[in-house]
Design a protein around this motif. Structure first.
Motif, PDB file in Angstrom:
ATOM      1  N   ARG A 118       0.818  -1.215   0.000  1.00  0.00           N
ATOM      2  CA  ARG A 118       0.000   0.000   0.000  1.00  0.00           C
ATOM      3  C   ARG A 118       0.855   1.270   0.000  1.00  0.00           C
ATOM      4  N   MET A 119       2.061   1.129  -0.535  1.00  0.00           N
ATOM      5  CA  MET A 119       3.001   2.245  -0.507  1.00  0.00           C
ATOM      6  C   MET A 119       2.474   3.508  -1.190  1.00  0.00           C
ATOM      7  N   TYR A 120       1.667   3.314  -2.241  1.00  0.00           N
ATOM      8  CA  TYR A 120       1.204   4.477  -3.006  1.00  0.00           C
ATOM      9  C   TYR A 120      -0.145   4.999  -2.534  1.00  0.00           C
ATOM     10  N   ASP A 121      -0.732   4.351  -1.524  1.00  0.00           N
ATOM     11  CA  ASP A 121      -2.089   4.729  -1.115  1.00  0.00           C
ATOM     12  C   ASP A 121      -2.089   5.749   0.008  1.00  0.00           C
ATOM     13  N   ARG A 122      -2.952   6.706  -0.131  1.00  0.00           N
ATOM     14  CA  ARG A 122      -3.198   7.635   0.983  1.00  0.00           C
ATOM     15  C   ARG A 122      -4.389   7.066   1.741  1.00  0.00           C
ATOM     16  N   ILE A 123      -4.133   6.603   2.957  1.00  0.00           N
ATOM     17  CA  ILE A 123      -5.167   5.910   3.734  1.00  0.00           C
ATOM     18  C   ILE A 123      -5.859   6.889   4.676  1.00  0.00           C
ATOM     19  N   THR A 124      -7.172   6.841   4.672  1.00  0.00           N
ATOM     20  CA  THR A 124      -7.901   7.750   5.567  1.00  0.00           C
ATOM     21  C   THR A 124      -8.810   7.007   6.540  1.00  0.00           C
ATOM     22  N   ASP A 125      -8.988   5.709   6.295  1.00  0.00           N
ATOM     23  CA  ASP A 125      -9.861   4.930   7.171  1.00  0.00           C
ATOM     24  C   ASP A 125      -9.014   3.968   8.002  1.00  0.00           C
ATOM     25  N   PHE A 126      -9.044   4.150   9.313  1.00  0.00           N
ATOM     26  CA  PHE A 126      -8.208   3.307  10.170  1.00  0.00           C
ATOM     27  C   PHE A 126      -9.017   2.311  10.978  1.00  0.00           C
ATOM     28  N   ASP A 127     -10.301   2.205  10.686  1.00  0.00           N
ATOM     29  CA  ASP A 127     -11.147   1.242  11.412  1.00  0.00           C
ATOM     30  C   ASP A 127     -10.818  -0.183  10.991  1.00  0.00           C
ATOM     31  N   GLN A 147      13.033  11.062   6.953  1.00  0.00           N
ATOM     32  CA  GLN A 147      14.174  10.386   6.328  1.00  0.00           C
ATOM     33  C   GLN A 147      14.239   8.910   6.712  1.00  0.00           C
ATOM     34  N   ASN A 148      13.590   8.526   7.806  1.00  0.00           N
ATOM     35  CA  ASN A 148      13.478   7.099   8.113  1.00  0.00           C
ATOM     36  C   ASN A 148      12.600   6.419   7.082  1.00  0.00           C
ATOM     37  N   VAL A 149      11.560   7.115   6.674  1.00  0.00           N
ATOM     38  CA  VAL A 149      10.670   6.565   5.647  1.00  0.00           C
ATOM     39  C   VAL A 149      11.439   6.406   4.328  1.00  0.00           C
ATOM     40  N   LEU A 150      12.319   7.349   4.063  1.00  0.00           N
ATOM     41  CA  LEU A 150      13.150   7.228   2.859  1.00  0.00           C
ATOM     42  C   LEU A 150      14.138   6.071   3.019  1.00  0.00           C
ATOM     43  N   ARG A 151      14.663   5.927   4.212  1.00  0.00           N
ATOM     44  CA  ARG A 151      15.588   4.823   4.480  1.00  0.00           C
ATOM     45  C   ARG A 151      14.902   3.489   4.195  1.00  0.00           C
ATOM     46  N   GLY A 152      13.607   3.430   4.501  1.00  0.00           N
ATOM     47  CA  GLY A 152      12.837   2.224   4.213  1.00  0.00           C
ATOM     48  C   GLY A 152      12.477   2.090   2.739  1.00  0.00           C
ATOM     49  N   MET A 153      12.864   3.066   1.931  1.00  0.00           N
ATOM     50  CA  MET A 153      12.538   3.131   0.494  1.00  0.00           C
ATOM     51  C   MET A 153      11.033   3.147   0.263  1.00  0.00           C
ATOM     52  N   ILE A 154      10.299   3.776   1.210  1.00  0.00           N
ATOM     53  CA  ILE A 154       8.844   3.796   1.107  1.00  0.00           C
ATOM     54  C   ILE A 154       8.410   5.074   0.407  1.00  0.00           C
ATOM     55  N   TYR A 155       8.881   5.277  -0.808  1.00  0.00           N
ATOM     56  CA  TYR A 155       8.495   6.466  -1.572  1.00  0.00           C
ATOM     57  C   TYR A 155       8.558   6.134  -3.050  1.00  0.00           C
ATOM     58  N   ASP A 156       7.843   6.958  -3.783  1.00  0.00           N
ATOM     59  CA  ASP A 156       7.793   6.787  -5.228  1.00  0.00           C
ATOM     60  C   ASP A 156       9.030   7.466  -5.817  1.00  0.00           C
ATOM     61  N   THR A 157       9.872   6.695  -6.472  1.00  0.00           N
ATOM     62  CA  THR A 157      11.130   7.265  -6.972  1.00  0.00           C
ATOM     63  C   THR A 157      10.900   8.264  -8.108  1.00  0.00           C
ATOM     64  N   THR A 208       7.987  10.339  -8.440  1.00  0.00           N
ATOM     65  CA  THR A 208       7.320  11.581  -8.006  1.00  0.00           C
ATOM     66  C   THR A 208       7.859  12.120  -6.686  1.00  0.00           C
ATOM     67  N   TRP A 209       8.689  11.322  -6.013  1.00  0.00           N
ATOM     68  CA  TRP A 209       9.178  11.694  -4.686  1.00  0.00           C
ATOM     69  C   TRP A 209       8.028  11.957  -3.718  1.00  0.00           C
ATOM     70  N   GLU A 210       7.021  11.132  -3.796  1.00  0.00           N
ATOM     71  CA  GLU A 210       5.910  11.229  -2.851  1.00  0.00           C
ATOM     72  C   GLU A 210       5.974  10.055  -1.874  1.00  0.00           C
ATOM     73  N   TYR A 211       5.475  10.292  -0.647  1.00  0.00           N
ATOM     74  CA  TYR A 211       5.542   9.250   0.402  1.00  0.00           C
ATOM     75  C   TYR A 211       4.287   9.307   1.247  1.00  0.00           C
ATOM     76  N   PRO A 212       3.166   8.858   0.657  1.00  0.00           N
ATOM     77  CA  PRO A 212       1.906   8.917   1.421  1.00  0.00           C
ATOM     78  C   PRO A 212       1.990   8.189   2.762  1.00  0.00           C
ATOM     79  N   TYR A 213       2.869   7.209   2.859  1.00  0.00           N
ATOM     80  CA  TYR A 213       2.997   6.454   4.112  1.00  0.00           C
ATOM     81  C   TYR A 213       3.287   7.364   5.308  1.00  0.00           C
ATOM     82  N   LEU A 214       4.109   8.381   5.107  1.00  0.00           N
ATOM     83  CA  LEU A 214       4.439   9.287   6.221  1.00  0.00           C
ATOM     84  C   LEU A 214       3.167   9.925   6.786  1.00  0.00           C
ATOM     85  N   TYR A 215       2.289  10.345   5.878  1.00  0.00           N
ATOM     86  CA  TYR A 215       1.049  10.993   6.333  1.00  0.00           C
ATOM     87  C   TYR A 215       0.077   9.960   6.907  1.00  0.00           C
TER      88      TYR A 215
END
Ligand SMILES: [Zn+2]
Lengths: 70, 613
Positions: free
Chosen positions: A61-70, B241-251, B253-260
């Motif tokens: 799910r690396m590319y997903d922006r998740i908004t539901d945590f239930d 930068q920990n998230v980058l260390r995990g390579m959890i980003y789109d190479t 677009t340089w986006e990392y939705p996981y952080l948010y």
């Protein structure tokens, strides 16, 4: 053969990364390849980058922006 | 409290950033006084400060020992304190510098690893130097880990200290392995969110004023409670930068939705903690290295920090975030929390795409993890009730290993699944019928959380067990009651395809003790089973023995090595309590309780933790 050094960026071994190991690779400028001190991986920059993309298959799910945590 | 999401942002001007010397200095002989290194380090600090302030966020500046020798760093801190209300605090990280090396004649840099004598002398040195520079003593301090003896000393000498960064969640053997067995931050087993450490052991929260160390502890980063449990902690935290260390980003677009997603899941935890949630971001300057870091060029490192701050800033503008300095947070925490209020987190996988769900619970008596993907089994258990005295550093029995010992740790000491023989650590139940047996660990489910007074209740979606000619539907509730020092499992037979059938339920815990993957000596452990019909005991000698007792109320184990007594008890009189000693290839013990139950029947068992000396 001269000693190895670090490359332009500090690449880690992609195969070791897959087993949760951060191992910096060194660059062999004679063979123009990166190599891992711990496992048997060697490859040029393009190969490292390609393998780094493969690594990401574990993050389903690396590319997903998740908004539901239930 | 209405939804209150508190964020602590911390920066430290480090004159010799960790990694920078080793990484960027490759091929050069070590020189920690290099001018270029000092200039770069200060530039990074300035960038971090500007980025936070640009987004309207307040910072806690943790001065390092090295930075106290630098006029510019001290002036910057004073200026930002006046202009933005930043707190000037003192870190025990960042000790390395020429002055420190000359004085202490060592390359050690982790405060908890020094001898007690050196700890005291370093603390006095840095606190004294800080006072000379600023004319007051700091209210906040910290390191990656602060052992209880260190905190007690600081609190005694510098009572104004009220907040400290005191551990890094699950940074133990996994981080060590990831770093090619060369990064000795071994301190698994602590809380993931702020707590009041006890005087006896930093990881274990204080149960009352007498145990109160006097500080509010905050974790170093807010870490992913699922990803960090089975992976390198340093890839999955509120540290861009920990998230980058995990390579959890789109190479591309340089986006990392996981952080948010990670920040947002932490915000979601307000639902389980009376409206309160928390985040900590603390990026050391080594992560914003001009030379880049691993695969990431400087531009990406920089962008990720700007994006992280911008996200917090945006939340603040929407009124969904309160930024505090560490000292402000300590006051807030003391005002809004009680000693026994637990920290709860029903956490789901937000990275790998599985449907797994964990529940983490911490209070002054235990830290526990319940795994819904294994039928609500307890897969990690730390007996905080015993508040183990565990001194660390040179001259103690534990020079590096500061982890709080576990009774159950499914990743280090196997959980349900083992190879070929023996058992692994887990607290679960087996259901048997006509010679068939099914462990609830194989019944994947989900939980909902509720709170009734002092009880936090996990209600699991019912699971179905299919035997050859019988289907049984079982409901489970897992109840944590404040101050009780136990976990109650309540199982109910909700339905059976043959309502007249009887099944046997076997509630059990398989446990051992340790802080790593490797077995410890089990000799000295006493197992017992007790009830109206007497008591039977086994002194652990790896002889694969067992004992049973009809009508038992308790099966227990006393583990002197960690001052802990663990027991499984029941309120039912008609069952069979049992204890099992392990053997060399299965260095575990097992406590259990078996009972025949029929349709609609309920069975309750409690896992209890006590201090034993
Ligand atoms: Zn390798």
């Amino acid at each position: 053969m001269a000693q190895s050094g670090k490359g332009k960026l500090n690449y880690r071994c992609p195969l070791c990364f897959m087993r949760d190991l951060d191992i910096d690779m060194f660059y062999d400028k004679d063979k123009k390849e990166y190599y891992c001190l711990r496992c048997q991986y060697t490859g040029d920059e393009a190969d490292v980058l390609a393998k780094n993309e493969i690594i990401r298959i574990k993050y389903g799910r690396m590319y997903d922006r998740i908004t539901d945590f239930d | 409290m209405d939804n209150t999401f508190v964020v602590n942002i911390i920066h430290r001007p480090e004159m010799v950033p960790e990694y920078a010397e080793k990484v960027t200095g490759q091929g050069k002989a070590e020189d920690i006084g290099r001018k270029a290194l000092l200039t770069e380090s200060l530039d990074i600090f300035k960038f971090q400060q500007e980025t936070a302030h640009k987004n309207g966020l307040k910072v806690t500046i943790q001065m390092t020992y090295a930075s106290l020798f630098n006029d510019e760093a001290c002036e910057l801190a004073k200026k930002d304190h006046e202009q933005y209300g930043d707190e000037i605090a003192l870190s025990l990280l960042g000790l390395p510098c020429k002055e420190f090396r000359e004085k202490y004649k060592t390359k050690d840099f982790c405060i908890w690893m020094f001898s007690m004598e050196d700890k005291k002398s370093i603390v006095d040195d840095v606190f004294g130097k800080f006072y000379d520079r600023f004319g007051f003593y700091p209210e906040s301090t910290g390191s990656y880990y602060m052992d209880a003896e260190l905190t007690n000393y600081i609190k005694e000498k510098y009572p104004m200290v009220k907040c400290a960064v005191a551990t890094c969640w699950e940074e133990g053997p996994k981080a060590y392995h990831t770093c090619n067995n060369s990064w000795y931050t071994l301190f698994d087993g602590g809380p993931w969110n702020p707590w009041i450490p006890s005087k006896q052991n930093t990881h274990a929260p204080a149960a009352n004023e007498a145990e109160d160390s006097g500080i509010v502890a905050i974790p170093h980063l807010s870490r992913d409670l699922l990803a960090c449990y089975d992976g390198n902690g340093s890839n999955f935290g509120t540290h861009p930068q920990n998230v980058l260390r995990g390579m959890i980003y789109d190479t591309k677009t340089w986006e990392y939705p996981y952080l948010y997603n990670l920040i947002d899941q932490y915000r979601y935890l307000a639902k389980f903690n009376n409206g309160y949630s928390y985040n900590m971001m603390f990026v050391g300057p080594g992560w914003l290295n001009k030379m880049g870091r691993w695969e990431q060029p400087y531009e990406l490192l920089k962008k990720s920090y700007e994006d992280g701050m911008a996200y917090y800033g945006e939340l603040k503008k929407k009124g969904e975030l309160i930024d505090m300095t560490m000292a402000e947070f300590a006051d807030f925490y003391r005002k809004n929390k009680s000693y026994e209020e637990p920290e709860c987190a029903l956490w789901k996988d937000i990275l790998y795409g599985s449907d797994k769900q964990l529940f983490w619970y911490a209070d002054p008596y235990m830290r526990a993890c319940v795994n819904m993907d294994q039928g609500g089994a307890v897969v990690d258990l730390r007996p905080y009730a015993s508040k183990i005295k565990w001194e660390v550093g040179i001259g103690t029995k534990h020079v590096q290993d500061a982890s709080y010992p576990f009774l159950i740790q499914e990743k280090y000491r196997a959980g349900y699944f083992t190879h070929y023989a023996g058992e692994g650590t887990v607290r679960s139940a087996k259901v048997s019928y006509n010679g068939e047996e099914v462990d609830l660990c194989l019944c994947r489910t989900h939980a909902t959380f509720s709170q009734e007074g002092k009880k936090r209740i996990l209600t699991l979606d019912p699971v179905e067990i299919e035997f050859y000619d019988l289907t049984v539907k079982i409901g489970t509730r897992i109840i944590f009651e404040e101050g009780s020092s136990n976990i109650q499992h309540e199982r109910t037979i909700l339905e059976m395809s043959n309502p007249d059938a009887e099944v046997e339920i076997n509630e059990y815990i398989v446990a051992c003790y340790g802080t790593t993957e490797y077995p410890e000596d089990m000799t000295g452990i006493t197992l017992g089973v007790i009830g109206d019909n007497g008591e039977k005991t086994i002194n652990y000698e790896y002889k694969c023995r067992d004992e049973k007792l009809e009508g038992a109320s308790d099966a227990f184990a006393v583990i002197p090595a960690i001052d802990t007594k663990v027991s499984l008890s029941t309120d039912s009189k008609e069952g069979l309590g049992y204890i099992e000693e392990g053997y060399a290839f299965s260095p575990m013990f097992k406590l259990g309780y078996k009972k025949h139950i029929s349709d609609k029947e309920v069975i309750k068992t409690w896992l209890n933790l006590e201090k034993a000396n």
